[in-house]
Design a protein around this motif. Structure first.
Motif, PDB file in Angstrom:
ATOM      1  N   SER A 117      -7.091  -1.780  -1.244  1.00  0.00           N
ATOM      2  CA  SER A 117      -6.573  -0.417   0.288  1.00  0.00           C
ATOM      3  C   SER A 117      -8.110  -0.249   0.536  1.00  0.00           C
ATOM      4  CB  SER A 117      -5.682   0.003   0.240  1.00  0.00           C
ATOM      5  OG  SER A 117      -5.813   0.839  -1.391  1.00  0.00           O
ATOM      6  N   GLU A 118      -8.074   0.345   1.472  1.00  0.00           N
ATOM      7  CA  GLU A 118      -9.126   1.561   2.190  1.00  0.00           C
ATOM      8  C   GLU A 118     -10.817   0.565   2.512  1.00  0.00           C
ATOM      9  OE1 GLU A 118      -8.895   4.375   2.520  1.00  0.00           O
ATOM     10  OE2 GLU A 118      -7.469   4.740   1.236  1.00  0.00           O
ATOM     11  N   THR A 119     -10.716   0.954   3.593  1.00  0.00           N
ATOM     12  CA  THR A 119     -11.937  -0.218   4.539  1.00  0.00           C
ATOM     13  C   THR A 119     -13.061  -0.197   3.715  1.00  0.00           C
ATOM     14  OG1 THR A 119     -11.423   0.221   6.931  1.00  0.00           O
ATOM     15  CG2 THR A 119     -13.650  -0.589   6.745  1.00  0.00           C
ATOM     16  N   VAL A 120     -13.837   0.818   2.848  1.00  0.00           N
ATOM     17  CA  VAL A 120     -14.766   0.943   2.200  1.00  0.00           C
ATOM     18  C   VAL A 120     -14.633   0.125   1.238  1.00  0.00           C
ATOM     19  CG1 VAL A 120     -16.959   2.020   0.931  1.00  0.00           C
ATOM     20  CG2 VAL A 120     -15.612   3.113   3.047  1.00  0.00           C
ATOM     21  N   ALA A 121     -13.160   0.024   0.323  1.00  0.00           N
ATOM     22  CA  ALA A 121     -13.692  -1.387  -0.702  1.00  0.00           C
ATOM     23  C   ALA A 121     -13.632  -2.390  -0.397  1.00  0.00           C
ATOM     24  CB  ALA A 121     -12.469  -0.434  -1.483  1.00  0.00           C
ATOM     25  N   ILE A 122     -12.853  -2.485   0.303  1.00  0.00           N
ATOM     26  CA  ILE A 122     -12.102  -3.531   0.865  1.00  0.00           C
ATOM     27  C   ILE A 122     -13.884  -4.635   1.455  1.00  0.00           C
ATOM     28  CG2 ILE A 122     -11.616  -5.199   2.583  1.00  0.00           C
ATOM     29  CD1 ILE A 122      -8.929  -3.782   2.930  1.00  0.00           C
ATOM     30  N   LEU A 123     -14.636  -3.868   1.607  1.00  0.00           N
ATOM     31  CA  LEU A 123     -15.933  -4.086   2.817  1.00  0.00           C
ATOM     32  C   LEU A 123     -16.951  -4.645   1.606  1.00  0.00           C
ATOM     33  CD1 LEU A 123     -16.490  -1.670   5.826  1.00  0.00           C
ATOM     34  CD2 LEU A 123     -15.918  -4.164   5.983  1.00  0.00           C
ATOM     35  N   HIS A 124     -16.787  -3.708   1.103  1.00  0.00           N
ATOM     36  CA  HIS A 124     -17.585  -3.636  -1.028  1.00  0.00           C
ATOM     37  C   HIS A 124     -17.073  -5.065  -1.437  1.00  0.00           C
ATOM     38  CE1 HIS A 124     -20.750  -0.127  -1.380  1.00  0.00           C
ATOM     39  NE2 HIS A 124     -19.326   0.419  -1.053  1.00  0.00           N
ATOM     40  N   HIS A 125     -15.574  -5.476  -1.202  1.00  0.00           N
ATOM     41  CA  HIS A 125     -14.902  -7.591  -2.207  1.00  0.00           C
ATOM     42  C   HIS A 125     -15.886  -7.909  -1.175  1.00  0.00           C
ATOM     43  CE1 HIS A 125     -12.253  -9.407  -3.716  1.00  0.00           C
ATOM     44  NE2 HIS A 125     -12.917 -10.135  -2.641  1.00  0.00           N
ATOM     45  N   LEU A 126     -15.703  -7.854   0.019  1.00  0.00           N
ATOM     46  CA  LEU A 126     -16.292  -8.804   1.046  1.00  0.00           C
ATOM     47  C   LEU A 126     -17.624  -9.376   0.861  1.00  0.00           C
ATOM     48  CD1 LEU A 126     -13.670  -8.459   3.803  1.00  0.00           C
ATOM     49  CD2 LEU A 126     -13.311  -9.919   2.335  1.00  0.00           C
ATOM     50  N   GLY A 127     -18.701  -7.995   1.129  1.00  0.00           N
ATOM     51  CA  GLY A 127     -19.232  -7.833   1.163  1.00  0.00           C
ATOM     52  C   GLY A 127     -20.097  -9.114  -0.363  1.00  0.00           C
ATOM     53  N   ALA A 128     -20.395  -8.694  -0.943  1.00  0.00           N
ATOM     54  CA  ALA A 128     -20.544  -9.055  -2.746  1.00  0.00           C
ATOM     55  C   ALA A 128     -20.323 -10.722  -2.835  1.00  0.00           C
ATOM     56  CB  ALA A 128     -19.526  -8.395  -3.528  1.00  0.00           C
ATOM     57  N   ASN A 185       0.985  -1.198   0.515  1.00  0.00           N
ATOM     58  CA  ASN A 185      -0.273  -0.283  -0.151  1.00  0.00           C
ATOM     59  C   ASN A 185       0.765   1.139   0.130  1.00  0.00           C
ATOM     60  OD1 ASN A 185      -1.632   2.276   0.430  1.00  0.00           O
ATOM     61  ND2 ASN A 185      -3.020   0.941   2.187  1.00  0.00           N
ATOM     62  N   PRO A 186       1.156   1.909  -1.246  1.00  0.00           N
ATOM     63  CA  PRO A 186       1.866   3.043  -1.323  1.00  0.00           C
ATOM     64  C   PRO A 186       1.428   3.834  -0.222  1.00  0.00           C
ATOM     65  CG  PRO A 186       1.485   2.212  -3.245  1.00  0.00           C
ATOM     66  CD  PRO A 186       0.301   1.300  -2.700  1.00  0.00           C
ATOM     67  N   VAL A 187      -0.034   3.866   0.055  1.00  0.00           N
ATOM     68  CA  VAL A 187      -0.165   5.058   0.953  1.00  0.00           C
ATOM     69  C   VAL A 187       0.620   4.439   2.204  1.00  0.00           C
ATOM     70  CG1 VAL A 187      -2.499   6.529   1.685  1.00  0.00           C
ATOM     71  CG2 VAL A 187      -2.339   5.390  -0.569  1.00  0.00           C
ATOM     72  N   ALA A 188       0.756   3.729   2.718  1.00  0.00           N
ATOM     73  CA  ALA A 188       1.188   3.409   3.724  1.00  0.00           C
ATOM     74  C   ALA A 188      -0.297   3.113   5.229  1.00  0.00           C
ATOM     75  CB  ALA A 188       1.897   4.300   4.785  1.00  0.00           C
ATOM     76  N   GLU A 189      -1.032   3.221   4.784  1.00  0.00           N
ATOM     77  CA  GLU A 189      -2.220   2.364   5.802  1.00  0.00           C
ATOM     78  C   GLU A 189      -2.726   0.951   6.252  1.00  0.00           C
ATOM     79  OE1 GLU A 189      -5.025   5.797   4.558  1.00  0.00           O
ATOM     80  OE2 GLU A 189      -3.967   7.083   5.265  1.00  0.00           O
ATOM     81  N   THR A 190      -3.645   0.884   6.492  1.00  0.00           N
ATOM     82  CA  THR A 190      -4.553  -0.207   7.070  1.00  0.00           C
ATOM     83  C   THR A 190      -5.740   0.375   7.048  1.00  0.00           C
ATOM     84  OG1 THR A 190      -4.264  -0.475   9.030  1.00  0.00           O
ATOM     85  CG2 THR A 190      -1.884  -1.513   7.899  1.00  0.00           C
ATOM     86  N   PRO A 191      -5.954  -1.640   6.530  1.00  0.00           N
ATOM     87  CA  PRO A 191      -5.638  -2.490   6.332  1.00  0.00           C
ATOM     88  C   PRO A 191      -5.954  -2.229   4.423  1.00  0.00           C
ATOM     89  CG  PRO A 191      -8.801  -2.176   5.963  1.00  0.00           C
ATOM     90  CD  PRO A 191      -7.858  -0.228   6.971  1.00  0.00           C
TER      91      PRO A 191
END
Length: 236
Positions: A65-76, A48-54
Motif C-alpha cells: 500500500s501507499e503510492t510511493v511504495a508501489i512506485l518503488h516496487h514497479l520502478g525496480a 488495506n486496513p487504512v482504507a485508502e487506495t491504491p
C-alpha cells in the motif's frame, strides 16, 4: 497470479499507478474501488486496513500500500526502460527526491481543499481552509515549475514513473479552481504532453468506465471478492 492494482474512484491518486503499469508493459489486472463506500468496507480493509487506495496485490499474494511504495516496487521492475533507476545511483537519488516532493509538497498542497469539499464545515472555517489550500497549491506549483525548468520531463530527457504520478495529481486543478496552470508554462507543457499519452488516456477511460484500449499488459478488471481469495497476508 497476475498482480492486481486496486484503484480509487472518483479521481484517486491511484491514477498515476495505472499509468505506471501501462508504461511498464507487464501483465496486471485492476480492481475498482468506489470512494468512500467500498474503500471503507470491511472487505477492502482486508486488503488495506487504512482504507485508502491504491493498493497492489502482488503475484505472490502480498499487499503493498501507499503510492510511493508501489512506485518503488514497479520502478525496480522498469529500470531497463529507464522508468526508474537502480538504488545507489545518482539518478535514483534524483528520482526518489522528486517522488518525495510530489508525495509531500505537491500532493499535500491539495489536502486542505479536499477536506473542505468532503466535510461539513461552518462557512467561515470552510473559507479559511480553502484560502489556506489555495496558497499551498500556488506555492507547490511555483516550486515545481522552477524544478522542471526547460526539461522535457521532470527528470530530464526521459519520462519516468514520477511523471506518471505528477499527471494524476495535477488534474485535480479541474476540481479545485485555485490556479490557472497556464501561469506555469513549463508545467502546462508537461501536462499537455502527458494527457496525450496513450497510457494516460487509457487511465481516464478506465476511471470513467469507457471503452479502454491498453498499450501495456492490462488483462482485465477483477471483483474485490474474487481478489480476496488470492490474498495471502495482510499489508505490512
Amino acid at each position: 497470479m497476475t498482480p492486481i492494482l486496486f484503484y480509487g474512484v472518483p479521481s484517486g491518486c491511484s491514477f498515476g499507478s495505472i499509468v505506471a503499469l501501462e508504461w511498464l508493459g507487464q501483465p496486471y489486472r485492476l480492481g475498482r474501488i468506489e470512494m468512500p463506500s467500498v474503500v471503507t468496507s470491511d472487505a477492502y480493509r482486508r486488503i488495506n486496513p487504512v482504507a485508502e487506495t491504491p493498493s497492489l496485490l502482488t503475484a505472490d499474494g502480498a499487499v503493498i500500500s501507499e503510492t510511493v511504495a508501489i512506485l518503488h516496487h514497479l520502478g525496480a521492475r522498469g529500470t531497463d526502460r529507464r522508468l526508474a533507476f537502480p538504488q545507489g545511483t545518482h539518478d535514483f537519488d534524483r528520482w526518489n527526491q522528486m517522488l518525495g516532493f510530489l508525495n509531500t509538497s505537491f500532493f499535500g498542497s491539495f489536502a486542505p481543499l479536499w477536506y473542505a469539499v468532503e466535510h461539513e464545515l461552518e462557512p467561515q472555517a470552510k473559507q479559511a481552509l480553502t484560502e489556506y489550500g489555495r496558497a499551498k497549491v500556488r506555492k507547490a506549483h511555483a516550486q515545481l515549475e522552477a524544478m522542471l525548468g526547460d526539461r522535457p520531463w521532470l527528470l530530464g530527457e526521459h519520462r519516468t514513473l514520477v511523471d506518471a504520478y505528477f499527471v494524476g495529481i495535477a488534474r485535480w486543478t479541474r476540481y479545485h479552481d485555485v490556479v490557472d496552470r497556464r501561469d506555469y508554462p513549463a508545467l502546462q507543457r508537461l501536462f499537455e504532453k502527458l494527457e496525450a499519452d496513450p497510457a494516460v488516456q487509457f487511465a481516464h477511460a478506465i476511471e470513467e468506465q469507457r471503452s479502454a484500449v491498453s498499450a501495456g499488459g492490462f488483462e482485465g478488471e477483477v471483483r474485490l471478492e474474487e481478489a480476496l481469495a488470492s490474498l495471502r497476508r495482510p499489508a505490512a
